[in-house]
Scaffold this motif. Structure first.
Motif, PDB file in Angstrom:
ATOM      1  N   ALA A  22     -32.831   0.146 -34.421  1.00 31.76           N
ATOM      2  CA  ALA A  22     -32.010   1.000 -33.488  1.00 31.76           C
ATOM      3  C   ALA A  22     -30.702   1.026 -33.419  1.00 31.76           C
ATOM      4  O   ALA A  22     -30.033   2.012 -33.310  1.00 31.76           O
ATOM      5  CB  ALA A  22     -32.959   0.804 -31.935  1.00 31.76           C
ATOM      6  N   ALA A  23     -30.429  -0.389 -33.530  1.00 33.19           N
ATOM      7  CA  ALA A  23     -28.832  -0.655 -33.368  1.00 33.19           C
ATOM      8  C   ALA A  23     -28.035   0.251 -34.541  1.00 33.19           C
ATOM      9  O   ALA A  23     -27.219   0.909 -34.405  1.00 33.19           O
ATOM     10  CB  ALA A  23     -28.354  -2.058 -33.675  1.00 33.19           C
ATOM     11  N   GLY A  24     -28.921   0.225 -35.849  1.00 33.32           N
ATOM     12  CA  GLY A  24     -28.446   1.068 -36.916  1.00 33.32           C
ATOM     13  C   GLY A  24     -28.204   2.535 -36.305  1.00 33.32           C
ATOM     14  O   GLY A  24     -27.134   3.155 -36.939  1.00 33.32           O
ATOM     15  N   ALA A  80     -34.214  -5.538 -23.030  1.00 32.72           N
ATOM     16  CA  ALA A  80     -35.546  -5.187 -23.706  1.00 32.72           C
ATOM     17  C   ALA A  80     -35.381  -3.787 -24.095  1.00 32.72           C
ATOM     18  O   ALA A  80     -34.869  -2.901 -23.681  1.00 32.72           O
ATOM     19  CB  ALA A  80     -36.648  -5.536 -22.983  1.00 32.72           C
ATOM     20  N   SER A  81     -35.886  -3.529 -25.520  1.00 32.14           N
ATOM     21  CA  SER A  81     -35.810  -2.274 -25.830  1.00 32.14           C
ATOM     22  C   SER A  81     -36.940  -1.212 -25.279  1.00 32.14           C
ATOM     23  O   SER A  81     -37.768  -1.615 -24.697  1.00 32.14           O
ATOM     24  CB  SER A  81     -35.929  -1.927 -27.398  1.00 32.14           C
ATOM     25  N   HIS A  82     -36.408   0.076 -24.874  1.00 32.56           N
ATOM     26  CA  HIS A  82     -37.273   1.077 -24.131  1.00 32.56           C
ATOM     27  C   HIS A  82     -37.383   0.764 -22.599  1.00 32.56           C
ATOM     28  O   HIS A  82     -38.600   0.793 -22.033  1.00 32.56           O
ATOM     29  CB  HIS A  82     -38.680   1.305 -24.914  1.00 32.56           C
ATOM     30  N   GLU A 104     -32.317   1.741 -24.825  1.00 32.37           N
ATOM     31  CA  GLU A 104     -32.006   1.017 -26.117  1.00 32.37           C
ATOM     32  C   GLU A 104     -30.772   0.495 -26.104  1.00 32.37           C
ATOM     33  O   GLU A 104     -30.343  -0.554 -27.027  1.00 32.37           O
ATOM     34  CB  GLU A 104     -32.091   2.267 -27.166  1.00 32.37           C
ATOM     35  N   ALA A 105     -29.551   0.874 -25.630  1.00 30.03           N
ATOM     36  CA  ALA A 105     -28.334   0.517 -26.054  1.00 30.03           C
ATOM     37  C   ALA A 105     -28.187  -1.093 -25.786  1.00 30.03           C
ATOM     38  O   ALA A 105     -27.840  -1.579 -26.621  1.00 30.03           O
ATOM     39  CB  ALA A 105     -27.319   1.377 -24.754  1.00 30.03           C
ATOM     40  N   LEU A 106     -28.565  -1.647 -24.541  1.00 31.80           N
ATOM     41  CA  LEU A 106     -28.334  -2.919 -24.423  1.00 31.80           C
ATOM     42  C   LEU A 106     -29.114  -3.703 -25.498  1.00 31.80           C
ATOM     43  O   LEU A 106     -28.685  -4.888 -25.902  1.00 31.80           O
ATOM     44  CB  LEU A 106     -28.542  -3.441 -22.959  1.00 31.80           C
ATOM     45  N   GLU A 111     -28.276  -7.310 -29.902  1.00 34.53           N
ATOM     46  CA  GLU A 111     -29.169  -7.757 -31.309  1.00 34.53           C
ATOM     47  C   GLU A 111     -27.720  -7.936 -32.200  1.00 34.53           C
ATOM     48  O   GLU A 111     -27.994  -8.874 -33.100  1.00 34.53           O
ATOM     49  CB  GLU A 111     -30.137  -6.717 -31.834  1.00 34.53           C
ATOM     50  N   VAL A 112     -26.806  -7.193 -32.320  1.00 33.43           N
ATOM     51  CA  VAL A 112     -25.756  -7.516 -33.132  1.00 33.43           C
ATOM     52  C   VAL A 112     -24.497  -8.021 -32.872  1.00 33.43           C
ATOM     53  O   VAL A 112     -23.331  -7.639 -33.390  1.00 33.43           O
ATOM     54  CB  VAL A 112     -25.757  -6.140 -33.950  1.00 33.43           C
TER      55      VAL A 112
END
Ligand code: ADP
Ligand code: MG
Length: 652
Positions: A22-24, A80-82, A104-106, A111-112
């Motif tokens: 997702a980060a990508g 957390a995602s979603h 999704e952002a946080l 994560e990166v």
């Protein structure tokens, strides 16, 4: 081989891998972090947001807001995602009234990066802090902090070396960050924003009620003064905002801002409508400037079609297209615009004497009048000198002579200058330049200076070519072969191109230090692009430095461009560079800039030339390698051979 062995195994990916994927998609560079976290701050209802960026956001993006804050027990979920507080059901996707909604952002950013979240809600005495390093969550601990949320994202992509490697220079990344900032700051004038980069304040935008003030605070008063208010409402779709007077235009579409329910979007179709509305009002290759808002019921839009929500899908795109086009056309009919045309500012000025004519044609055109509707601005760059000229199917009408003649001195015929300019050291203005082409005593930026960017004038013009000028545009002469017709602009452009190129490649381009360096205000991304191309520009004799904000300082300039306004040229170069996205290959860039410079410096179609000037131009024709084509590939010369003429006149 066992058949099952060749079948690939399907695995459920871990949350960490999912977040990296997702980060990508969402987090491409520091500016994406800035955008996402800034959107969160806006969604939290803040009316003050302070941003600190270090090293273009690669080292740090910090955002502090005074919004609603988060409860400590919500913090893990926020990462957390979603997980989102903004929608609940699939139906909600069609009534989104917040900037974020995917949750999704946080998750992706943390994560990166090394992520710290501090937050305090209004009725709590203390704040809480949670740290997430590369996806590893820490304990939540109390901390002192004001009401609201502050987020720190450090070392982006520290655990994704490939991504980190693709990050560009600080300048470029910061350019993207300020663009992301601008898009949001512009949409919310009622929020106080500050942006600091490496300890320097880039923007301090106080709360304002009217949009024009915010636009002015970001883009400068020169832009704000040129704006024309437009608005309309049709079937619940409200269009409002500003379009710029055609005297203000850009070399690309980057200054066309569109906000849909407060969200910055790009829409090709609406961009097209905008272009249509300005058809005939801008020169070829120039684009309108606009700041427009569309407000409409959320159920008529799908905002969930693009990873960074930059594009949306409209239920009825065609209707919005025609609303935009119609609104602008109607607005352009008003006297307001006319008044502005009469008082030109900026780079493309309109001769006041032509304003009435322009107005009439403009009004006819906007009414959709057949003849008026077909008028168009002649695409040659000569028109730029005087703004709009409408070609009525006749050869280009000459410009008012009195004004033009004072401006154009294509070949200096001042006695004492020219015959041996190269040999005479005493005519050199700047001691550091060996053979300056400037006559003694003339300052480079003296507007009355007559030095023309060209080779030193021909040693002698021995024989009169007897060429004549037709329509202030073509030169007609003869050669052994036949009758020769020359496009004066195209030929001069070619000559200048060859001359400047030779000097650049030979390292012998004379540059002139400006007595007073010029400051040029650009957009963030243009300024970044210019600074990134700094070394290349220096080869072309243009020295630029960062002056803070989005302003750059021009400290030296090619002597042969003495009578082109540096700020004007710098803006054009900046737009060109910015249009590329990435820095083009050195040769290509030099070539492109040479084309631009020579086109700008060359005499224009429409310039009346004296007999000496005509001779000088034709004389030089033999000095260039390819005199048949201008640098854009258009022919400079047409020859009607004697045989052809004889044949046509039925002599053979
Ligand atoms: P989204 O914005 O799509 O909901 P995010 O991952 O950006 O997803 O944020 C997740 C949640 O964290 C948000 O829904 C919101 O509840 C909370 N949050 C994030 N940033 C802030 C903030 N600055 N102030 C208050 N709450 C926030
Ligand atoms: Mg968000």
């Amino acid at each position: 081989m066992d058949s099952t062995e060749s079948v690939p195994v399907i695995r459920q990916l871990s949350a960490s891998v999912i977040n990296k994927i997702a980060a990508g998609e969402v987090i491409e560079r520091p500016a994406s972090v800035l955008k996402e976290t800034l959107e969160n701050a806006v969604d939290a209802g803040a009316d003050r947001i302070d941003i600190t960026v270090e090293k273009g956001g690669i080292d740090l993006v910090r955002i502090a807001d005074n919004g609603c804050g988060l409860l400590p027990e919500q913090m893990p979920l926020a990462f957390a995602s979603h997980a989102t507080s903004k929608i609940e059901t699939a139906d909600d996707l069609f009534s989104v009234d917040t900037l974020g909604f995917r949750g999704e952002a946080l998750a992706s950013i943390s994560e990166v990066s090394n992520f710290t979240l501090r937050s305090r809600v209004a009725d709590s005495d203390a704040g809480y802090e949670m740290v997430v390093n590369g996806g590893n969550h820490s304990e939540i601990v109390p901390c002192g902090c004001p009401v609201g949320t502050s987020i720190e994202v450090r070392n982006l992509f520290f655990n994704v070396p490939v991504r980190r490697k693709f990050l560009k220079t600080t300048q470029t990344e910061m350019g993207h960050c300020s663009e992301a900032f601008t898009r949001i700051a512009m949409a919310f004038p009622q929020i106080h924003f500050t942006l600091r980069h490496n300890e320097r304040t880039m923007f301090e935008l106080g709360k304002v009620d009217d949009w024009r003030s915010r636009i002015g605070a970001i883009f400068g008063e020169q832009v704000a003064e040129q704006l024309i208010w437009v608005e309309s409402e049709e079937d619940g779709i409200r269009l409002s905002g500003y379009v710029a007077n055609p005297t203000l235009s850009r070399g690309n579409t980057k200054m066309q801002y569109l906000f849909l329910n407060g969200r910055h979007i790009r829409d090709r179709s609406l961009q097209h409508a905008l272009g249509e509305a300005y058809r005939g009002l801008l020169l070829h290759g120039r684009f309108p400037v606009s700041f427009l808002r569309l407000d409409m019921p959320a159920d008529q839009i799908d905002v969930n079609v693009h990873p960074t929500k930059l594009e949306v899908r409209f239920e009825n795109g065609r209707r919005i297209y025609s609303q935009l086009l119609g609104t602008l056309r109607n607005r352009f009919l008003s006297t307001d615009l006319t008044a502005k045309v009469e008082q030109p500012v900026g780079e493309e000025v309109v001769d006041p004497g032509q304003a009435a004519e322009v107005r009439d044609q403009f009004v006819n055109w906007a009414r959709g009048d057949k003849s008026g509707g077909q008028t168009h601005v002649s695409a040659d760059s000569g028109a730029k000198q005087t703004g709009f000229r409408f070609d009525q199917g006749q050869p280009l009408s000459p410009l008012p002579q009195a004004r033009r003649v004072a401006e154009f001195q294509p070949f200096d015929t001042t006695p004492g200058f020219g015959q041996n300019a190269g040999a005479s050291g005493s005519t050199v203005t700047n001691p550091s330049t060996e053979s300056s082409e400037l006559p003694a005593g003339e300052s480079v930026f003296d507007p009355t200076a007559h030095a023309y960017p060209s080779l030193s004038p021909p040693a002698e013009v021995t024989h009169a070519h007897g060429a004549i000028q037709a329509h202030n545009r073509y030169l007609i002469t003869e050669s052994d072969e036949g009758v020769v017709i020359i496009d004066q602009h195209a030929l001069h452009e070619r000559i200048l191109y060859e001359e400047i190129r030779e000097k650049v490649l030979g390292g012998s381009l004379e540059t002139q230090r400006l007595l007073v360096p010029e400051t040029v205000h650009l957009t963030s991304s243009e300024a970044a692009a210019m600074l990134e191309a700094k070394d290349l520009l220096a080869e072309l004799g243009v020295e630029v430095e960062d002056f803070g904000g989005d302003t750059i300082l021009v400290s030296s300039y090619p002597a042969m461009l003495a009578n082109i306004n540096p700020a004007d040229m710098i803006r054009q170069i900046a737009e060109q560079l910015d249009g590329h996205g990435t820095l083009p290959d050195r040769r290509d860039l030099i070539d492109e800039l040479l084309h631009m410079v020579s086109c700008k410096a060359a005499i224009k179609a429409g310039d009346r030339l004296t007999a000496e000037e005509i001779d000088a131009l034709i004389e030089r024709r033999h000095l260039v390698q390819d005199s048949h084509h201008c640098p854009h590939g258009r022919p400079t010369t047409l020859v009607f051979t004697r045989e052809e003429l004889d044949r046509r006149f039925k002599r053979t």
